[in-house]
Design an enzyme around this catalytic site. Sequence first.
Site, PDB file in Angstrom:
ATOM      1  N   LYS A  22      27.105  12.935   5.377  1.00  0.00           N
ATOM      2  CA  LYS A  22      25.842  13.680   5.227  1.00  0.00           C
ATOM      3  C   LYS A  22      25.638  14.059   3.764  1.00  0.00           C
ATOM      4  CE  LYS A  22      25.803  18.244   5.983  1.00  0.00           C
ATOM      5  NZ  LYS A  22      25.243  19.057   4.865  1.00  0.00           N
ATOM      6  N   ASN A  23      26.698  14.578   3.141  1.00  0.00           N
ATOM      7  CA  ASN A  23      26.549  15.132   1.785  1.00  0.00           C
ATOM      8  C   ASN A  23      26.467  14.077   0.699  1.00  0.00           C
ATOM      9  OD1 ASN A  23      26.445  17.615   2.927  1.00  0.00           O
ATOM     10  ND2 ASN A  23      28.536  18.214   2.400  1.00  0.00           N
ATOM     11  N   ARG A  92      18.047  23.365   3.280  1.00  0.00           N
ATOM     12  CA  ARG A  92      18.246  24.054   2.017  1.00  0.00           C
ATOM     13  C   ARG A  92      18.540  23.098   0.882  1.00  0.00           C
ATOM     14  NH1 ARG A  92      21.616  24.539  -1.006  1.00  0.00           N
ATOM     15  NH2 ARG A  92      21.340  25.977  -2.718  1.00  0.00           N
ATOM     16  N   CYS A 116      21.231  31.254   2.866  1.00  0.00           N
ATOM     17  CA  CYS A 116      21.506  30.669   4.189  1.00  0.00           C
ATOM     18  C   CYS A 116      22.697  31.433   4.741  1.00  0.00           C
ATOM     19  CB  CYS A 116      21.811  29.180   4.043  1.00  0.00           C
ATOM     20  SG  CYS A 116      23.389  28.893   3.261  1.00  0.00           S
ATOM     21  N   ARG A 121      22.148  31.262  -2.188  1.00  0.00           N
ATOM     22  CA  ARG A 121      22.364  29.904  -2.698  1.00  0.00           C
ATOM     23  C   ARG A 121      21.546  29.739  -3.986  1.00  0.00           C
ATOM     24  NH1 ARG A 121      24.327  26.665   1.508  1.00  0.00           N
ATOM     25  NH2 ARG A 121      24.887  25.149  -0.085  1.00  0.00           N
ATOM     26  N   PRO A 122      22.019  30.343  -5.086  1.00  0.00           N
ATOM     27  CA  PRO A 122      21.252  30.311  -6.336  1.00  0.00           C
ATOM     28  C   PRO A 122      21.130  28.884  -6.884  1.00  0.00           C
ATOM     29  CG  PRO A 122      23.467  31.134  -6.723  1.00  0.00           C
ATOM     30  CD  PRO A 122      23.320  31.001  -5.232  1.00  0.00           C
ATOM     31  N   ASP A 124      20.441  28.651 -10.408  1.00  0.00           N
ATOM     32  CA  ASP A 124      20.364  28.921 -11.857  1.00  0.00           C
ATOM     33  C   ASP A 124      20.987  27.799 -12.691  1.00  0.00           C
ATOM     34  OD1 ASP A 124      22.684  30.032 -10.450  1.00  0.00           O
ATOM     35  OD2 ASP A 124      23.376  30.631 -12.437  1.00  0.00           O
ATOM     36  N   LEU A 125      22.086  27.227 -12.197  1.00  0.00           N
ATOM     37  CA  LEU A 125      22.739  26.150 -12.974  1.00  0.00           C
ATOM     38  C   LEU A 125      21.849  24.904 -13.028  1.00  0.00           C
ATOM     39  CD1 LEU A 125      26.423  26.467 -11.641  1.00  0.00           C
ATOM     40  CD2 LEU A 125      25.381  27.562 -13.634  1.00  0.00           C
ATOM     41  N   ASP A 305      34.138  22.959   3.122  1.00  0.00           N
ATOM     42  CA  ASP A 305      33.482  22.573   4.387  1.00  0.00           C
ATOM     43  C   ASP A 305      34.471  22.357   5.520  1.00  0.00           C
ATOM     44  OD1 ASP A 305      30.962  20.539   2.715  1.00  0.00           O
ATOM     45  OD2 ASP A 305      31.179  22.700   2.967  1.00  0.00           O
ATOM     46  N   ARG A 397      22.899  19.120  12.485  1.00  0.00           N
ATOM     47  CA  ARG A 397      22.637  18.871  11.051  1.00  0.00           C
ATOM     48  C   ARG A 397      23.707  17.965  10.448  1.00  0.00           C
ATOM     49  NH1 ARG A 397      23.160  23.609   7.851  1.00  0.00           N
ATOM     50  NH2 ARG A 397      22.868  22.032   6.241  1.00  0.00           N
TER      51      ARG A 397
HETATM   52  C1  EPZ Z   1      27.239  21.066  -1.579  1.00  0.00           C
HETATM   53  O1  EPZ Z   1      26.438  22.239  -1.581  1.00  0.00           O
HETATM   54  C2  EPZ Z   1      27.367  20.666  -0.117  1.00  0.00           C
HETATM   55  N1  EPZ Z   1      26.055  20.383   0.437  1.00  0.00           N
HETATM   56  C3  EPZ Z   1      28.027  21.802   0.667  1.00  0.00           C
HETATM   57  O2  EPZ Z   1      28.201  21.357   2.020  1.00  0.00           O
HETATM   58  C4  EPZ Z   1      29.398  22.079   0.054  1.00  0.00           C
HETATM   59  O3  EPZ Z   1      29.993  23.154   0.723  1.00  0.00           O
HETATM   60  C5  EPZ Z   1      29.235  22.403  -1.435  1.00  0.00           C
HETATM   61  O4  EPZ Z   1      28.545  21.338  -2.111  1.00  0.00           O
HETATM   62  C6  EPZ Z   1      30.580  22.602  -2.123  1.00  0.00           C
HETATM   63  O5  EPZ Z   1      31.354  21.459  -1.990  1.00  0.00           O
HETATM   64  C7  EPZ Z   1      25.485  19.181   0.215  1.00  0.00           C
HETATM   65  O6  EPZ Z   1      26.026  18.347  -0.472  1.00  0.00           O
HETATM   66  C8  EPZ Z   1      24.149  18.944   0.863  1.00  0.00           C
HETATM   67  P1  EPZ Z   1      27.478  23.964  -5.035  1.00  0.00           P
HETATM   68  P2  EPZ Z   1      25.853  22.827  -2.990  1.00  0.00           P
HETATM   69  O7  EPZ Z   1      26.255  23.872  -5.867  1.00  0.00           O
HETATM   70  O8  EPZ Z   1      25.475  21.713  -3.874  1.00  0.00           O
HETATM   71  C9  EPZ Z   1      27.248  28.456  -6.591  1.00  0.00           C
HETATM   72  C10 EPZ Z   1      28.047  21.493   4.361  1.00  0.00           C
HETATM   73  O9  EPZ Z   1      28.523  22.269   5.206  1.00  0.00           O
HETATM   74  N2  EPZ Z   1      26.091  28.010  -7.393  1.00  0.00           N
HETATM   75  O10 EPZ Z   1      28.695  23.217  -5.459  1.00  0.00           O
HETATM   76  O11 EPZ Z   1      24.837  23.850  -2.677  1.00  0.00           O
HETATM   77  C11 EPZ Z   1      26.903  28.512  -5.101  1.00  0.00           C
HETATM   78  O12 EPZ Z   1      26.270  29.730  -4.795  1.00  0.00           O
HETATM   79  C12 EPZ Z   1      27.487  22.050   3.066  1.00  0.00           C
HETATM   80  O13 EPZ Z   1      27.985  20.255   4.498  1.00  0.00           O
HETATM   81  C13 EPZ Z   1      25.533  28.884  -8.306  1.00  0.00           C
HETATM   82  O14 EPZ Z   1      25.975  30.020  -8.466  1.00  0.00           O
HETATM   83  O15 EPZ Z   1      27.169  23.545  -3.543  1.00  0.00           O
HETATM   84  C14 EPZ Z   1      28.238  28.380  -4.435  1.00  0.00           C
HETATM   85  O16 EPZ Z   1      28.856  29.642  -4.406  1.00  0.00           O
HETATM   86  C15 EPZ Z   1      27.619  23.564   2.965  1.00  0.00           C
HETATM   87  N3  EPZ Z   1      24.444  28.478  -9.026  1.00  0.00           N
HETATM   88  C16 EPZ Z   1      29.005  27.459  -5.394  1.00  0.00           C
HETATM   89  O17 EPZ Z   1      28.297  27.488  -6.642  1.00  0.00           O
HETATM   90  C17 EPZ Z   1      23.903  27.224  -8.864  1.00  0.00           C
HETATM   91  O18 EPZ Z   1      22.918  26.898  -9.558  1.00  0.00           O
HETATM   92  C18 EPZ Z   1      29.089  26.020  -4.903  1.00  0.00           C
HETATM   93  O19 EPZ Z   1      27.795  25.529  -4.834  1.00  0.00           O
HETATM   94  C19 EPZ Z   1      24.485  26.352  -7.914  1.00  0.00           C
HETATM   95  C20 EPZ Z   1      25.580  26.768  -7.194  1.00  0.00           C
END
Ligand code: EPZ
Length: 419
Positions: A22-23, A92, A116, A121-122, A124-125, A305, A397
């Site tokens: 999925k991811n 999301r 969520c 789920r910011p 900002d990055l 995950d 999902r």
């Molecule tokens: C991806 O989410 C996956 N989703 C998530 O899988 C997975 O848990 C996550 O990566 C970590 O491996 C998809 O690929 C669709 P991140 P993503 O940006 O991209 C913080 C599942 O169950 N952050 O690496 O949203 C954020 O809040 C889902 O399949 C910021 O602070 O993850 C989190 O604490 C859930 N600012 C951490 O980083 C930002 O701009 C990791 O987020 C972006 C992220």
Amino acid sequence: MSTLVIEGGRTLRGDVTVHGAKNSALPLLAAALLSDSPVVFERCPPLSDVKASCAILRHLGCTVVETDSGVEVMPDGMCRTYIPERLMREMRSSIVFLGAMLARAGEAHLCFPGGCELGPRPIDLHLSALRQMGVTVCEGGGAIHCYARDGLHGATVTLSFPSVGATENVLLAAVLARGETVIHNAANEPEIGDLCRFLTTCGACITCGDGTIRVRGVHRLIGCRYAVMPDRIEAATYLAAAAVTGGELMLHGVEPSHLSAVFSVLQEAGCALVAQEDRVHIRAPKRLHRVELIRTMPYPGFPTDAQAPMMAMTALAEGTSVFVETIFDSRYKHVAELQRMGASIKTEGRTAIVEGVPRLCGARVNCTDLRGGAALVVAALGADGVSEIGRVYHLDRGYASLVSGLERVGASIRRVDGT
Ligand code: EPZ
């Protein structure tokens, strides 16, 4: 609303074939916008999140054909640059369309993905990196309006956290940008590698190495046929199901190298694992041993995950296991539901202490989120008696044909549709 009815206590034995990830499928579908000819994704999993992504592509003007073997995208009809809130809310991770829309059309309008079940789920990055590439971002009323009036240009971006989504958005913005983009502290998850391989197959110039990704912008990308990588989290979930029932499974269509951290946890719990090319065999002990510490980390660390399904597995282990969730603010929503089944778990901030109990009891529980729902399925398989799991839409999902997959290896499971 549908419910899963599971009668626990059955030992799982047999063969399971894992679907495409999925991811990986979600960013790949967004990336299809960048091609100037049709793209075919094989092994695209039939999930509601994939359907939501296809709905976004159709809304943007693309032609999308979903077949049993995969998804074909014809991106040339793109005529819109906004994603309506109803489609954003459905999934999301639709934020991953941002970079591709900017690269293709020079502008993108969407609403903040919002929080969520896993906490805020910011993005900002994502936004700070895109600004460095020439994007103007206007925020207001929960919406973001992004413009790259002079087109996107390369930049050297350092992510303060190796965010998967931010890395994907910068990648998709960079492949057609003017000049070179360097991403330092990029995410290193296998799904990023899959996206880079797809983009390179289409003609992008990308090199990856020790947390840095370099992209030299090209003028166009040509569509191709591409097979989505195996879903390592679906594989981890089936392994946890085998482990919690003292069972023995052969998983087909996996990439063992993506699962090293999961394998070491299962081996510490007493499982015997044999990995070959695209298969892994697991044989579980009658009762699992505790796992001293599971700390979720960016890849190649233990995947966040897989935390919930593995926690459900340790709930029946002998001894006390400790979890530390370092990636998300609140990823323990499933604990209260596991406690309803008799699990002995205490949480304090990002730490969860799981004291293994000799048995769990079937109960009526509700999925709290996608992987929390997977935890309830694992627990129900290992519990005595019947469990009824509600809000199954969370599972839809991320898990395709979960009921038939588990039934085929001996589980007593059926889906009762609410309608
Ligand atoms: C991806 O989410 C996956 N989703 C998530 O899988 C997975 O848990 C996550 O990566 C970590 O491996 C998809 O690929 C669709 P991140 P993503 O940006 O991209 C913080 C599942 O169950 N952050 O690496 O949203 C954020 O809040 C889902 O399949 C910021 O602070 O993850 C989190 O604490 C859930 N600012 C951490 O980083 C930002 O701009 C990791 O987020 C972006 C992220």
